[in-house]
Structures are given as structure tokens and as C-alpha cells.
Design a protein around this motif. Structure first.
Motif, PDB file in Angstrom:
ATOM      1  N   LYS A   1       0.831  -1.204   0.000  1.00  0.00           N
ATOM      2  CA  LYS A   1       0.000   0.000   0.000  1.00  0.00           C
ATOM      3  C   LYS A   1       0.868   1.258   0.000  1.00  0.00           C
ATOM      4  O   LYS A   1       0.550   2.243  -0.681  1.00  0.00           O
ATOM      5  CB  LYS A   1      -0.924  -0.001   1.226  1.00  0.00           C
ATOM      6  CG  LYS A   1      -2.049  -1.029   1.150  1.00  0.00           C
ATOM      7  CD  LYS A   1      -2.977  -0.731   0.003  1.00  0.00           C
ATOM      8  CE  LYS A   1      -4.132  -1.714  -0.064  1.00  0.00           C
ATOM      9  NZ  LYS A   1      -5.017  -1.457  -1.232  1.00  0.00           N
ATOM     10  N   SER A   2       1.950   1.229   0.752  1.00  0.00           N
ATOM     11  CA  SER A   2       2.859   2.369   0.801  1.00  0.00           C
ATOM     12  C   SER A   2       3.504   2.602  -0.566  1.00  0.00           C
ATOM     13  O   SER A   2       3.636   3.739  -1.028  1.00  0.00           O
ATOM     14  CB  SER A   2       3.937   2.130   1.860  1.00  0.00           C
ATOM     15  OG  SER A   2       4.884   3.170   1.872  1.00  0.00           O
ATOM     16  N   SER A   3       3.900   1.506  -1.224  1.00  0.00           N
ATOM     17  CA  SER A   3       4.512   1.618  -2.551  1.00  0.00           C
ATOM     18  C   SER A   3       3.515   2.152  -3.570  1.00  0.00           C
ATOM     19  O   SER A   3       3.852   2.978  -4.419  1.00  0.00           O
ATOM     20  CB  SER A   3       5.027   0.246  -3.001  1.00  0.00           C
ATOM     21  OG  SER A   3       5.563   0.313  -4.299  1.00  0.00           O
ATOM     22  N   GLN A   4       2.261   1.703  -3.464  1.00  0.00           N
ATOM     23  CA  GLN A   4       1.225   2.189  -4.377  1.00  0.00           C
ATOM     24  C   GLN A   4       1.014   3.686  -4.217  1.00  0.00           C
ATOM     25  O   GLN A   4       0.906   4.416  -5.205  1.00  0.00           O
ATOM     26  CB  GLN A   4      -0.096   1.450  -4.108  1.00  0.00           C
ATOM     27  CG  GLN A   4      -0.262   0.175  -4.892  1.00  0.00           C
ATOM     28  CD  GLN A   4      -1.684  -0.329  -4.820  1.00  0.00           C
ATOM     29  OE1 GLN A   4      -2.391  -0.153  -3.810  1.00  0.00           O
ATOM     30  NE2 GLN A   4      -2.141  -0.954  -5.875  1.00  0.00           N
ATOM     31  N   SER A   5       0.946   4.146  -2.971  1.00  0.00           N
ATOM     32  CA  SER A   5       0.693   5.574  -2.732  1.00  0.00           C
ATOM     33  C   SER A   5       1.845   6.437  -3.228  1.00  0.00           C
ATOM     34  O   SER A   5       1.639   7.548  -3.696  1.00  0.00           O
ATOM     35  CB  SER A   5       0.440   5.823  -1.242  1.00  0.00           C
ATOM     36  OG  SER A   5       1.608   5.534  -0.486  1.00  0.00           O
ATOM     37  N   ARG A   6       3.075   5.906  -3.151  1.00  0.00           N
ATOM     38  CA  ARG A   6       4.223   6.679  -3.628  1.00  0.00           C
ATOM     39  C   ARG A   6       4.241   6.789  -5.147  1.00  0.00           C
ATOM     40  O   ARG A   6       4.640   7.807  -5.691  1.00  0.00           O
ATOM     41  CB  ARG A   6       5.541   6.020  -3.164  1.00  0.00           C
ATOM     42  CG  ARG A   6       5.856   6.214  -1.712  1.00  0.00           C
ATOM     43  CD  ARG A   6       7.331   5.967  -1.454  1.00  0.00           C
ATOM     44  NE  ARG A   6       7.801   4.721  -2.048  1.00  0.00           N
ATOM     45  CZ  ARG A   6       7.726   3.540  -1.463  1.00  0.00           C
ATOM     46  NH1 ARG A   6       7.166   3.437  -0.275  1.00  0.00           N
ATOM     47  NH2 ARG A   6       8.191   2.460  -2.060  1.00  0.00           N
ATOM     48  N   HIS A   7       3.807   5.728  -5.808  1.00  0.00           N
ATOM     49  CA  HIS A   7       3.894   5.715  -7.264  1.00  0.00           C
ATOM     50  C   HIS A   7       2.646   6.243  -7.953  1.00  0.00           C
ATOM     51  O   HIS A   7       2.613   6.358  -9.175  1.00  0.00           O
ATOM     52  CB  HIS A   7       4.180   4.289  -7.758  1.00  0.00           C
ATOM     53  CG  HIS A   7       5.567   3.827  -7.419  1.00  0.00           C
ATOM     54  ND1 HIS A   7       5.846   3.094  -6.287  1.00  0.00           N
ATOM     55  CD2 HIS A   7       6.755   4.013  -8.043  1.00  0.00           C
ATOM     56  CE1 HIS A   7       7.138   2.826  -6.239  1.00  0.00           C
ATOM     57  NE2 HIS A   7       7.715   3.376  -7.286  1.00  0.00           N
ATOM     58  N   GLN A   8       1.619   6.535  -7.161  1.00  0.00           N
ATOM     59  CA  GLN A   8       0.400   7.083  -7.736  1.00  0.00           C
ATOM     60  C   GLN A   8       0.599   8.553  -8.056  1.00  0.00           C
ATOM     61  O   GLN A   8       0.965   9.344  -7.197  1.00  0.00           O
ATOM     62  CB  GLN A   8      -0.779   6.924  -6.767  1.00  0.00           C
ATOM     63  CG  GLN A   8      -1.729   5.842  -7.208  1.00  0.00           C
ATOM     64  CD  GLN A   8      -2.924   5.749  -6.264  1.00  0.00           C
ATOM     65  OE1 GLN A   8      -2.959   6.391  -5.231  1.00  0.00           O
ATOM     66  NE2 GLN A   8      -3.903   4.965  -6.627  1.00  0.00           N
ATOM     67  N   ARG A   9       0.380   8.917  -9.292  1.00  0.00           N
ATOM     68  CA  ARG A   9       0.520  10.315  -9.696  1.00  0.00           C
ATOM     69  C   ARG A   9      -0.764  11.056  -9.342  1.00  0.00           C
ATOM     70  O   ARG A   9      -1.856  10.605  -9.678  1.00  0.00           O
ATOM     71  CB  ARG A   9       0.777  10.381 -11.215  1.00  0.00           C
ATOM     72  CG  ARG A   9       1.072  11.765 -11.726  1.00  0.00           C
ATOM     73  CD  ARG A   9       1.548  11.678 -13.175  1.00  0.00           C
ATOM     74  NE  ARG A   9       0.635  10.924 -13.991  1.00  0.00           N
ATOM     75  CZ  ARG A   9      -0.453  11.451 -14.571  1.00  0.00           C
ATOM     76  NH1 ARG A   9      -0.728  12.718 -14.408  1.00  0.00           N
ATOM     77  NH2 ARG A   9      -1.230  10.703 -15.325  1.00  0.00           N
ATOM     78  N   PRO A  10      -0.665  12.177  -8.663  1.00  0.00           N
ATOM     79  CA  PRO A  10      -1.857  12.935  -8.311  1.00  0.00           C
ATOM     80  C   PRO A  10      -2.653  13.291  -9.577  1.00  0.00           C
ATOM     81  O   PRO A  10      -2.092  13.570 -10.618  1.00  0.00           O
ATOM     82  CB  PRO A  10      -1.302  14.202  -7.640  1.00  0.00           C
ATOM     83  CG  PRO A  10       0.052  13.816  -7.159  1.00  0.00           C
ATOM     84  CD  PRO A  10       0.558  12.825  -8.148  1.00  0.00           C
ATOM     85  N   GLU A  11      -3.965  13.258  -9.418  1.00  0.00           N
ATOM     86  CA  GLU A  11      -4.850  13.570 -10.548  1.00  0.00           C
ATOM     87  C   GLU A  11      -4.582  14.970 -11.051  1.00  0.00           C
ATOM     88  O   GLU A  11      -4.484  15.946 -10.307  1.00  0.00           O
ATOM     89  CB  GLU A  11      -6.307  13.447 -10.099  1.00  0.00           C
ATOM     90  CG  GLU A  11      -7.276  13.471 -11.277  1.00  0.00           C
ATOM     91  CD  GLU A  11      -8.696  13.213 -10.823  1.00  0.00           C
ATOM     92  OE1 GLU A  11      -9.603  13.435 -11.622  1.00  0.00           O
ATOM     93  OE2 GLU A  11      -8.881  12.796  -9.664  1.00  0.00           O
ATOM     94  N   GLY A  12      -4.442  15.087 -12.369  1.00  0.00           N
ATOM     95  CA  GLY A  12      -4.216  16.382 -12.998  1.00  0.00           C
ATOM     96  C   GLY A  12      -2.760  16.702 -13.220  1.00  0.00           C
ATOM     97  O   GLY A  12      -2.430  17.702 -13.858  1.00  0.00           O
TER      98      GLY A  12
END
Length: 284
Positions: free
Chosen positions: A268-279
Motif C-alpha cells: 500500500k505504501s509503494s502504491q501511494s508513492r507511485h500514484q501520480r496525483p490527478e491532474g
């Protein structure tokens, strides 16, 4: 160490931190435990990593042959065989299935020619009063056996049955369309070990690929992810301390479940780091 180093590089771990992979082989206590006892369960992670590499390179016959090493302890990684079959059937990988079947049956046939009573002796040993289902191994099945009915083989087999059901449901509800060994190998191993009917502390050596994946995530941001190696070391230190102080391996039954929880937090931590903020615009 070569196995850990290869897996580290193949999973795109930073070459600057390859020493972490080498240290993991020493610091993950089940590896040392298995080496001390001279157990063949070390063949399982070797087979898994050879299989993983062969699949990534689309060398399916070699991947099938690597299954022989994975089958050194089939009860520990039984879900690997479930997903291997489902994945091969979906993609019609007949060469892999044939090579895997050949690698499993030929040694049994050859050994049976040398010792005709081999299979009969094995079945008899499992069914005796001193067989594996009578031992207080550190598994969820033993916990159920102690809480409810120590004479029930069904209770000992309930966790792997549940594990198989969860595996089938996962396949039908998403994994069938998106399945990749790169993403699913770790959760498959964790679910398989956590629901195994029979295992010892040194058998957790089969989770070495999972440990390496978590340490790769740690190497991506050591300052923020310091808790990953600390959590792994703390969990194994506590597990072995509890087992030694109580004089029984049974009291370490919770160890793989803690590793599974730690992996989930890492994921979950890795996913949140690699998720690009919308926009946010794509990089050029």
C-alpha cells in the motif's frame, strides 16, 4: 547469495544497494535455520526464482522444468501449482504444462523402479499415528486442532481448503484478466504458507522472494521506509525468541501472518508513492 542478487537485479532493484540482497540471505533467520538443519526446502525459492526468470524471458520449457525444484515442498506452495495450472490453461502454454508434468513424473517413475515400495511407504508414513498430522507444527491448522478436536484431520486441512477457495475467488474476481507473476507471486506465496496444513519455522525460507521484494521497496526510499527492515528483523527475532523460550516451534505460528501484514503495508505504501496525483501532467 547469487540467487538473491539475481532476483534483486531482475526486479529492477538499485545496483547501488545490491548488498541488501546479500544481507537478506544472512539476516532472514529461516534461511540460516534451513542451512543449519540441511533441509531441502532451500530448493523451493531457487526453483521459484528460476521459474520466474524463465517466464519473464518466455522460455516456457525451462520454466516447466524448474517446477521440479518448487515441488520439493509442494504442501508449502500448493497455491503456486493452482495458479500455474489456471494461467497455463488461459494462455494455452502447453509446452510449459508438458515440461512441468514431465519434470514431476519422470523422477518418481525412476525412483519407483529403484524402490518399488516408494509410494506405498510414503502413504503409509503419512497415515501412521506418528505422521505429520499428529505433530504440533506452527500452523493455523494446529491451532484449530488444539482448540477444538485433536483427532480431526479435517480441522488440520481446513486452512489449505480455505486457501484454495480464496485463490479461486481471486482468479475469478480480477486476477484472471490481469494476472502476472511479477505482481502476484508474493501474495500467492504468503497465502499458501499462511494456510499450509503442515510446516516448520525453517520452511519459511520459501518466503525469501517476498522478503527481497519488500527490501527493494525499502531501497527506493530508505529514509521513509526504514520501518520495513526493522519490522522484518523484529518479527523474526520475536518469533524465534518466543519459540526458544517456550521450547516449542508451535508458538511461532503467527510469524508468517505478521510477514503477510507487513507485506500488505509495504504494498500500500509503494502504491501511494507511485500514484501520480490527478491532474499532474505526464513527464516528457
Amino acid at each position: 547469495q547469487w540467487m538473491a542478487d539475481w532476483f534483486w537485479r531482475f526486479r529492477a532493484g538499485s545496483s547501488a544497494y545490491r548488498e541488501i540482497a546479500w544481507l537478506s540471505v544472512i539476516l532472514f533467520l529461516p534461511v540460516l535455520h534451513a542451512l543449519y538443519l540441511g533441509q531441502i526446502n532451500l530448493l523451493v525459492p531457487i526453483g521459484l526464482l528460476l521459474f520466474y526468470r524463465a517466464v519473464k524471458k518466455k522460455r516456457y520449457v525451462l520454466a516447466g522444468l524448474a517446477v521440479l525444484l518448487v515441488a520439493a515442498k509442494p504442501h508449502l506452495v500448493f497455491l503456486v501449482f493452482l495458479f500455474l495450472g489456471l494461467w497455463c490453461l488461459k494462455h494455452r502454454l502447453w509446452a510449459l504444462l508438458f515440461a512441468a508434468a514431465l519434470s514431476l513424473t519422470v523422477p518418481v517413475i525412476l525412483l519407483s523402479l529403484y524402490n518399488p515400495s516408494l509410494l506405498g511407504d510414503y502413504i503409509a508414513a503419512v497415515g501412521t499415528s506418528g505422521g505429520p498430522f499428529e505433530w504440533a507444527t506452527p500452523t493455523l491448522g494446529t491451532v484449530l486442532w488444539m482448540l477444538f478436536d485433536s483427532s480431526s484431520v479435517l480441522l488440520r486441512m481446513a486452512p489449505p481448503i480455505v486457501g484454495l477457495c480464496i485463490g479461486v475467488l481471486a482468479w475469478q474476481n480480477g486476477w484472471k484478466e490481469t494476472f502476472s507473476w511479477n505482481e502476484q507471486l508474493a501474495p500467492i506465496l504468503l497465502l499458501s504458507v499462511c494456510t499450509a496444513a503442515y510446516a516448520w519455522p525453517h520452511d519459511l525460507v520459501v518466503l525469501l522472494p517476498v522478503i527481497l521484494i519488500m527490501l527493494i521497496w525499502f531501497s527506493e526510499d530508505m529514509v521513509r521506509n526504514w520501518w520495513i527492515p526493522v519490522g522484518i528483523v523484529a518479527a523474526e527475532a520475536c518469533a524465534y525468541a518466543v519459540m526458544v523460550s517456550n521450547g516449542s516451534a508451535f508458538y511461532g505460528f503467527w510469524f508468517p501472518w505478521v510477514l503477510a501484514g507487513l507485506y500488505w503495508f509495504c504494498f500500500k505504501s509503494s502504491q501511494s508513492r507511485h500514484q501520480r496525483p490527478e491532474g499532474t501532467p505526464e513527464a516528457c
